[in-house]
Design an enzyme around this catalytic site. Structure first.
Site, PDB file in Angstrom:
ATOM      1  N   ASP A  62       0.875  -1.159   0.093  1.00  0.00           N
ATOM      2  CA  ASP A  62       0.023  -0.028  -0.073  1.00  0.00           C
ATOM      3  C   ASP A  62       0.884   1.212   0.121  1.00  0.00           C
ATOM      4  O   ASP A  62       2.137   1.308   0.237  1.00  0.00           O
ATOM      5  CB  ASP A  62      -1.027  -0.062   1.340  1.00  0.00           C
ATOM      6  N   ASN A 128      -7.430  -2.995  14.607  1.00  0.00           N
ATOM      7  CA  ASN A 128      -8.888  -3.092  14.330  1.00  0.00           C
ATOM      8  C   ASN A 128      -8.849  -4.583  13.549  1.00  0.00           C
ATOM      9  O   ASN A 128      -9.844  -4.549  12.827  1.00  0.00           O
ATOM     10  CB  ASN A 128      -9.533  -2.109  13.685  1.00  0.00           C
ATOM     11  N   GLU A 135      -9.547  -2.098   5.588  1.00  0.00           N
ATOM     12  CA  GLU A 135     -10.166  -1.665   6.784  1.00  0.00           C
ATOM     13  C   GLU A 135     -11.448  -2.711   6.997  1.00  0.00           C
ATOM     14  O   GLU A 135     -11.874  -3.376   6.213  1.00  0.00           O
ATOM     15  CB  GLU A 135     -10.726  -0.397   6.692  1.00  0.00           C
TER      16      GLU A 135
END
Length: 233
Positions: A62, A128, A135
């Site tokens: 990324d 997370n 995400e």
């Protein structure tokens, strides 16, 4: 999953190095790489090693959207600083965060991955449960895409910037489907702040709410965790 427990991050980097060395020795030529603080000790070991990557390809996960490769906070800069300026690769690829044509940028990166199937994919783990910048809520079959970063990810990355307002809020990331196409996945997670995500990744339900849980479906995953990250298993 093959779970390797170590006492600390330094031991984890040593085990990860052994896996990289073995994979390269067996003829692997394409390595998927990650950024952040977790892989830095591994990269230092690779730099100091006699391993020859001159015929190998590196494909990064990324990049922040809007940062040029010369920006000290960009992942282009990070990889040059920690690995590419010190260890020669045949070719290296990192998503183009400055391309104004986002569709072209994502499609181009998908072609790169298709043309260079990844032998070993290195991953970190977000608090997370994100992998790459995928995400919670990201589709498991996703390819390279533009990501709106969650506040928890922005907060975690703020330590690398002088001011939180400077932290990018978007990124371009290899998709979960692309990550899962790798022949072997190596994930490293260290510290108590990763314990919840580690427990859910390994023994929780497979759900897009916890992106790393998809790794339960991959046939060849190695997870290296320290005692603190393993505390809730």
């Amino acid at each position: 999953m093959n779970i390797i427990k170590v006492n600390n991050a330094s031991q984890g980097a040593a085990r990860a190095y052994d896996i990289f060395a073995e994979t390269l020795t067996k003829g692997a030529t394409v390595f998927g790489l990650a950024t952040g603080s977790t892989p830095v000790p591994l990269y230092q070991r690779l730099v100091e090693s006699p391993l020859d990557f001159s015929q190998a390809t590196a494909i990064n996960l990324d990049e922040y959207l809007g940062l040029s490769g010369n920006d000290p906070q960009s992942y282009h800069f990070f990889m040059a600083q920690h690995l590419f300026n010190h260890k020669a690769f045949k070719q290296t690829f990192i998503p183009d965060g400055k391309n104004p044509d986002r569709q072209a940028a994502t499609s181009q990166y998908d072609r790169i991955i298709e043309e260079n199937p990844i032998d070993l994919q290195l991953l970190g783990l977000g608090r997370n449960g994100h992998i790459g910048f995928n995400e919670p809520g990201t589709a498991f079959d996703s390819k390279t895409h533009i990501v709106d970063l969650t506040q928890s990810t922005i907060d975690a990355n703020a330590r690398f910037f002088d001011h939180e307002v400077d932290v990018p809020t978007q990124a371009i990331s290899m998709g979960i489907g692309s990550v899962m196409s790798a022949k072997h996945i190596l994930l490293m997670a260290f510290g108590a702040e990763k314990a919840d995500a580690v427990a859910q990744m390994i023994s929780g339900p497979i759900t897009e709410k916890l992106p790393a849980s998809v790794l339960q479906q991959h046939p060849n995953v190695t997870v290296i965790i320290d005692d603190a990250a393993a505390a809730k298993l």
